[in-house]
Scaffold this motif. Structure first.
Motif, short mmCIF file in Angstrom:
data_model
loop_
_atom_site.label_atom_id
_atom_site.label_comp_id
_atom_site.label_asym_id
_atom_site.label_seq_id
_atom_site.Cartn_x
_atom_site.Cartn_y
_atom_site.Cartn_z
N ALA A 18 35.14 57.05 57.49
CA ALA A 18 34.31 56.01 56.90
C ALA A 18 35.19 54.97 56.22
CB ALA A 18 33.34 56.63 55.90
N GLU A 19 34.72 53.74 56.24
CA GLU A 19 35.48 52.65 55.65
C GLU A 19 35.09 52.47 54.19
OE1 GLU A 19 34.34 49.60 58.36
OE2 GLU A 19 35.96 50.09 59.73
N ILE A 20 36.03 52.03 53.40
CA ILE A 20 35.80 51.79 51.97
C ILE A 20 35.98 50.29 51.73
CG2 ILE A 20 36.57 52.32 49.62
CD1 ILE A 20 35.49 54.75 50.99
N TYR A 21 35.04 49.74 50.95
CA TYR A 21 35.07 48.32 50.64
C TYR A 21 35.20 48.13 49.13
CZ TYR A 21 33.39 47.73 55.39
OH TYR A 21 33.26 47.76 56.75
N LYS A 22 35.82 47.01 48.77
CA LYS A 22 36.00 46.66 47.36
C LYS A 22 35.48 45.24 47.17
CE LYS A 22 39.66 45.51 44.06
NZ LYS A 22 41.11 45.40 43.84
N TRP A 23 34.75 45.03 46.07
CA TRP A 23 34.28 43.68 45.75
C TRP A 23 34.11 43.54 44.25
CZ3 TRP A 23 31.28 47.51 47.70
CH2 TRP A 23 30.12 47.85 46.99
N VAL A 24 34.06 42.29 43.81
CA VAL A 24 33.90 41.96 42.40
C VAL A 24 32.59 41.21 42.25
CG1 VAL A 24 34.91 40.74 40.43
CG2 VAL A 24 36.41 41.80 42.13
N ASP A 25 31.74 41.68 41.31
CA ASP A 25 30.46 41.01 41.13
C ASP A 25 30.62 39.79 40.22
OD1 ASP A 25 30.60 41.95 38.51
OD2 ASP A 25 29.06 43.48 38.76
N SER A 26 29.50 39.10 39.95
CA SER A 26 29.53 37.85 39.18
C SER A 26 29.95 38.08 37.73
CB SER A 26 28.16 37.17 39.23
OG SER A 26 27.18 38.05 38.68
N GLY A 28 32.35 40.12 36.88
CA GLY A 28 33.76 40.48 36.88
C GLY A 28 34.02 41.97 37.03
N ASN A 29 32.97 42.77 37.28
CA ASN A 29 33.15 44.21 37.46
C ASN A 29 33.58 44.52 38.88
OD1 ASN A 29 32.18 44.80 34.82
ND2 ASN A 29 30.09 44.51 35.54
N VAL A 30 34.54 45.42 39.02
CA VAL A 30 35.04 45.81 40.34
C VAL A 30 34.22 46.98 40.84
CG1 VAL A 30 37.05 46.66 41.61
CG2 VAL A 30 37.36 45.05 39.72
N HIS A 31 33.79 46.89 42.11
CA HIS A 31 32.99 47.94 42.74
C HIS A 31 33.68 48.42 44.01
CE1 HIS A 31 29.44 47.12 40.24
NE2 HIS A 31 29.79 45.84 40.32
N TYR A 32 33.46 49.72 44.34
CA TYR A 32 33.92 50.32 45.58
C TYR A 32 32.72 50.94 46.26
CZ TYR A 32 38.61 49.89 43.58
OH TYR A 32 39.77 49.41 43.04
N ALA A 41 33.38 41.15 49.77
CA ALA A 41 33.89 42.51 49.93
C ALA A 41 35.04 42.52 50.90
CB ALA A 41 32.79 43.44 50.39
N GLU A 42 36.09 43.25 50.54
CA GLU A 42 37.23 43.38 51.44
C GLU A 42 37.42 44.84 51.82
OE1 GLU A 42 41.19 43.61 48.88
OE2 GLU A 42 40.04 41.80 48.36
N LYS A 43 37.83 45.08 53.03
CA LYS A 43 38.02 46.43 53.53
C LYS A 43 39.32 46.98 52.94
CE LYS A 43 38.26 49.00 57.82
NZ LYS A 43 38.28 48.91 59.27
N MET A 44 39.25 48.21 52.40
CA MET A 44 40.41 48.84 51.79
C MET A 44 41.10 49.72 52.83
SD MET A 44 40.36 47.99 48.52
CE MET A 44 41.48 49.17 47.85
N THR A 45 42.39 49.57 52.94
CA THR A 45 43.14 50.44 53.84
C THR A 45 43.68 51.64 53.08
OG1 THR A 45 45.13 49.15 53.46
CG2 THR A 45 43.79 48.57 55.39
N LYS A 46 43.88 51.47 51.80
CA LYS A 46 44.39 52.55 50.96
C LYS A 46 43.71 52.44 49.60
CE LYS A 46 48.61 54.52 49.13
NZ LYS A 46 50.05 54.38 48.94
#
Length: 180
Positions: A18-26, A28-32, A41-46
């Motif tokens: 499964a792929e993991i994504y990372k994004w920052v909401d309005s 400023g909180n970081v979510h995975y 959202a950007e795809k995380m390789t590691k």
């Protein structure tokens, strides 16, 4: 049956990858997550490692030089020289108290500041006579005390047998019931 087994294995492998994504909401909180919930959202390789903290090194205190001609210069000896008991007093029996005990047992409670150090002990002074028994607690139980009026005091001694401090004397009265 082989087809179902192969299909299940493919699903398990797909789920494991499964792929993991990372994004920052309005705010400023970081979510995975495993699904992108935002356009940025950007795809995380590691995945990032665990947050760890290494405390700063504590500097060692310089060792004190101890000369052979000064045997009392050690920190232990220095603390022994400065240590002293500030207060000793009998809490119970109170001054002038009347106690009732058929076998002649008297419990003496002592307040000592600071607390009794290891190796030090208390002795009871009953009617002007220092009793032989050494107590390593501030609760002293006397046995076979005769009936009548008594004077009691308590003294603290160090491990060498030197008296360090003595309480004021208290008077108490002991009544022993005698069966007739």
């Amino acid at each position: 049956m082989k087809r179902y087994t192969a299909l299940v294995l493919l699903l398990v492998v797909a789920a494991a990858q499964a792929e993991i994504y990372k994004w920052v909401d309005s705010a400023g909180n970081v979510h995975y997550g495993d699904q992108p919930d935002a356009s940025n959202a950007e795809k995380m390789t590691k995945l990032p490692g665990l947050s760890t903290y290494a405390p700063p090194a504590v500097p060692e205190k310089p060792a004190r030089e101890i000369r052979e001609d000064q045997p009392d210069a050690s920190p232990v000896a220095a603390s022994a020289k400065t240590f002293s008991y500030r207060e000793i007093k009998i809490v119970s029996p109170e001054e002038g108290a009347t106690l009732r005990s058929s076998p002649g047992t008297v419990s003496v409670f002592v307040a000592l500041a600071p607390v009794l150090r290891k190796g030090d002990y208390l002795k009871v002074i009953l009617d002007g006579t220092v009793l032989d028994k050494k107590y390593e607690s501030t609760v002293l139980n006397l046995e076979y005390v005769d009936r009548g009026e008594h004077s009691i005091a308590v003294a603290v001694y160090d491990k060498t047998g030197k008296k360090l401090l003595q309480s004021d004397a208290h008077t108490f009265y002991l009544h022993r019931t005698i069966a007739r």
